[in-house]
Design an enzyme around this catalytic site. Structure first.
Site, PDB file in Angstrom:
ATOM      1  N   GLU A  53      18.346  18.263  44.267  1.00 57.72           N
ATOM      2  CA  GLU A  53      19.774  18.487  44.511  1.00 57.72           C
ATOM      3  C   GLU A  53      19.857  19.594  45.543  1.00 57.72           C
ATOM      4  O   GLU A  53      19.945  20.773  45.221  1.00 57.72           O
ATOM      5  CB  GLU A  53      20.479  18.867  43.202  1.00 57.72           C
ATOM      6  CG  GLU A  53      21.992  18.741  43.293  1.00 57.72           C
ATOM      7  CD  GLU A  53      22.659  19.980  43.857  1.00 57.72           C
ATOM      8  OE1 GLU A  53      22.682  20.115  45.109  1.00 57.72           O
ATOM      9  OE2 GLU A  53      23.140  20.792  43.083  1.00 57.72           O
ATOM     10  N   GLU A 103      23.086  26.535  53.524  1.00 62.38           N
ATOM     11  CA  GLU A 103      21.896  27.050  52.848  1.00 62.38           C
ATOM     12  C   GLU A 103      20.609  26.425  53.375  1.00 62.38           C
ATOM     13  O   GLU A 103      19.524  26.921  53.096  1.00 62.38           O
ATOM     14  CB  GLU A 103      21.953  26.895  51.326  1.00 62.38           C
ATOM     15  CG  GLU A 103      23.012  27.733  50.656  1.00 62.38           C
ATOM     16  CD  GLU A 103      23.036  27.551  49.152  1.00 62.38           C
ATOM     17  OE1 GLU A 103      22.296  26.687  48.625  1.00 62.38           O
ATOM     18  OE2 GLU A 103      23.790  28.283  48.501  1.00 62.38           O
ATOM     19  N   HIS A 130      31.727  21.019  42.033  1.00 63.39           N
ATOM     20  CA  HIS A 130      31.609  22.443  42.359  1.00 63.39           C
ATOM     21  C   HIS A 130      31.515  22.668  43.868  1.00 63.39           C
ATOM     22  O   HIS A 130      31.711  23.784  44.336  1.00 63.39           O
ATOM     23  CB  HIS A 130      30.394  23.058  41.647  1.00 63.39           C
ATOM     24  CG  HIS A 130      29.076  22.759  42.281  1.00 63.39           C
ATOM     25  ND1 HIS A 130      28.448  21.532  42.161  1.00 63.39           N
ATOM     26  CD2 HIS A 130      28.257  23.516  43.053  1.00 63.39           C
ATOM     27  CE1 HIS A 130      27.299  21.569  42.808  1.00 63.39           C
ATOM     28  NE2 HIS A 130      27.163  22.745  43.364  1.00 63.39           N
ATOM     29  N   ASP A 140      29.061  20.799  36.238  1.00 62.21           N
ATOM     30  CA  ASP A 140      29.611  19.817  37.178  1.00 62.21           C
ATOM     31  C   ASP A 140      29.149  18.437  36.711  1.00 62.21           C
ATOM     32  O   ASP A 140      28.082  17.952  37.067  1.00 62.21           O
ATOM     33  CB  ASP A 140      29.115  20.113  38.592  1.00 62.21           C
ATOM     34  CG  ASP A 140      29.738  19.199  39.646  1.00 62.21           C
ATOM     35  OD1 ASP A 140      30.273  18.132  39.274  1.00 62.21           O
ATOM     36  OD2 ASP A 140      29.697  19.550  40.837  1.00 62.21           O
TER      37      ASP A 140
END
Length: 386
Positions: free
Chosen positions: A145, A154, A322, A53
Site C-alpha cells: 500500500e 512521499e 483517508h 479506512d
C-alpha cells in the site's frame, strides 16, 4: 467532514515536518530525510488511520482473497508492511511464505502481532529498507500500500519498483497492478468566504491587511480534504497512467501532462481536484483481455458484463478514504457555463532538497461559446506540496 480530513492530514503531516526542516539548510539530500520519514511511521496514529479506512483495507483483503488461486503455495513480499495486516491477508489467501519488510520501529511490534495471530510460521518480518535487505528467494507476488496523497506524495512507489526489479519472478503479480491519477475542476465558495472573506470585517473592523497572508496560508499549498459529487464542475482527465509491472523509477522524478475537461454545470471554478484509483490483478477465472475496467461503489468489480480486477478509488463520488482528495485552489474563481472547456498542463517534480516532497506547477485557461463569460488568459501557479 472537514474535521475528519484535517485530523488525518495533521497526523500524516507529522511524517514530513522534521524531514522538511532537516533539508532546508542543505543543498543535497540528507540521510536524515529517510530516517525522519520512517520515524513518522513508528507511532500508532497513522497506522490506526489506515486500518480504520475500511475502503482501503477491505479492498486489499478482497483482492488478495479472490486471487487465492494465484497465491496459494507461493512466496509473497509485502513492501512497507506497517502493522502487517496485508501480510496476514496474504497468509489467509494461502501463501507459503510472506516476507513482511518495514524500516520503521513498527516492525518490532509487527513481529508480536504476527506471533499473536499464530502466523510466524508463514509471515517473516524483516526490519530494514527494501533497498538494503536480502531475501532467501525470489517471490511470486508483491503487495504494497504505497499510495500517498496525490497518489505519488512521499515517493514510496520508488521502493516498490526497486523491490519488483530485485525480487519479483518473471510473470509474477503486483498488488495493485495499475494506477491512474485524475484531475477535474470543483467549486467551493464557502472555502473562500471562510478563509479570505472573513478578513474584510472582523468584529466590524477592517482586517484586509491580512489578506495576502491568508492567501499564502490557504491557497499556496494543496489542501487535503473531501469534496462532494455536487461540487464537481467538470468531467475528469487522466494525467498519469501507471502499469506497475513496467513502470521505471526515473519516470517519476519529473513529468508533465496536458489535460482537457468540460464543464457539466454552470458554476464558478475554485480550483482543480486530483484523485486516484488503483486496480488489482483479476482473479484467474476473470483474467481476460478486455478493453476497460468497470467499477461499482468505487471499489468493487462490476458484477455483470465485463469483469476485471477490483478497483480502489478515491473519487469524490465514492466512499471517503483517508486520502480524501487533493485540492489545488485558484487565487480567483473562474466562471464557466456548461460545455465550456478548461485545458492546461501540470508539471510534477520531486523536490530537489527532499525527494519525498513534490513541486507542482499548474497552467490553465478557459474557452467557451460566444456570449458566455469571457475566455480567460492562461494562468500559471506553483504549489508547494510539503
Amino acid at each position: 467532514r472537514r474535521m475528519r480530513a484535517d485530523e488525518a492530514r495533521s497526523k500524516k503531516r507529522k511524517i514530513e515536518v522534521d524531514a522538511k526542516q532537516g533539508t532546508q539548510k542543505i543543498q543535497k539530500q540528507d540521510p536524515r530525510v529517510d530516517a525522519d520519514y520512517f520515524d513518522g511511521y513508528s507511532g500508532i496514529e497513522i497506522h490506526q488511520d489506515m486500518l480504520k479506512d475500511r475502503v482501503r483495507t477491505e479492498a486489499y483483503r478482497d483482492a488478495l482473497l479472490e486471487n487465492a488461486d494465484s497465491i496459494k503455495g507461493k512466496a509473497v513480499l509485502d513492501v512497507g508492511c506497517g502493522t502487517g495486516i496485508l501480510s496476514l491477508f496474504a497468509m489467509d489467501a494461502g501463501a507459503r511464505v510472506v516476507y513482511a519488510v518495514d524500516a520503521s520501529k513498527m516492525a518490532d511490534y509487527t513481529k508480536r502481532i504476527v506471533k499473536a495471530n499464530n502466523a510466524d510460521h508463514v509471515v517473516k518480518v524483516i526490519k530494514g529498507k527494501i533497498e538494503d535487505i536480502e531475501l532467501p528467494e525470489k517471490v511470486d507476488v508483491i503487495v504494497s500500500e504505497w499510495m500517498g496523497y496525490f497518489l505519488l506524495y512521499e515517493t514510496m512507489l520508488d521502493s516498490v519498483l526497486i523491490a519488483r526489479d530485485r525480487w519479483l519472478k518473471p510473470g509474477g503479480k503486483m498488488f495493485p497492478t495499475k494506477a491512474k491519477l485524475m484531475l477535474g475542476a470543483f467549486t467551493w465558495p464557502e472555502y473562500y468566504r471562510e478563509n479570505l472573506g472573513y478578513w474584510t470585517s472582523v468584529y466590524g473592523k477592517d482586517f484586509t491587511a491580512l489578506l495576502p497572508l491568508a492567501s499564502r496560508t490557504h491557497l499556496e499549498r494543496p489542501v487535503i480534504d473531501v469534496i462532494t459529487p455536487q461540487q464537481e464542475v467538470t468531467d475528469c482527465a487522466v494525467i498519469r497512467d501507471i502499469d506497475l509491472l513496467t513502470a521505471q523509477k526515473h519516470e517519476f522524478k519529473s513529468w508533465s501532462s496536458d489535460f482537457r475537461v468540460e464543464a457539466i454545470i454552470n458554476a464558478p471554478i475554485h480550483g482543480l481536484c486530483a484523485h486516484f484509483e488503483v486496480e488489482f490483478p483479476a482473479p484467474r477465472e476473470l483474467d481476460q483481455t478486455l478493453p476497460e475496467t468497470k467499477v461499482v461503489d468505487k471499489r468493487k468489480r462490476k458484477q455483470s458484463g465485463r469483469k476485471r480486477g477490483l478497483v480502489l478509488s478515491t473519487a469524490p463520488d465514492g466512499e471517503e478514504t483517508h486520502w480524501a482528495q487533493t485540492l489545488f485552489f485558484f487565487d480567483l474563481p473562474l466562471r464557466v457555463l456548461q460545455d465550456d472547456v478548461v485545458e492546461g498542463r501540470i508539471d510534477v517534480a520531486t523536490n530537489s532538497f527532499n525527494p519525498r516532497l513534490l513541486d507542482i506547477v499548474l497552467e490553465w485557461n478557459k474557452t467557451g461559446a460566444p456570449g458566455g463569460p469571457p475566455n480567460s488568459a492562461c494562468k500559471k501557479k506553483k504549489f508547494i506540496f510539503d
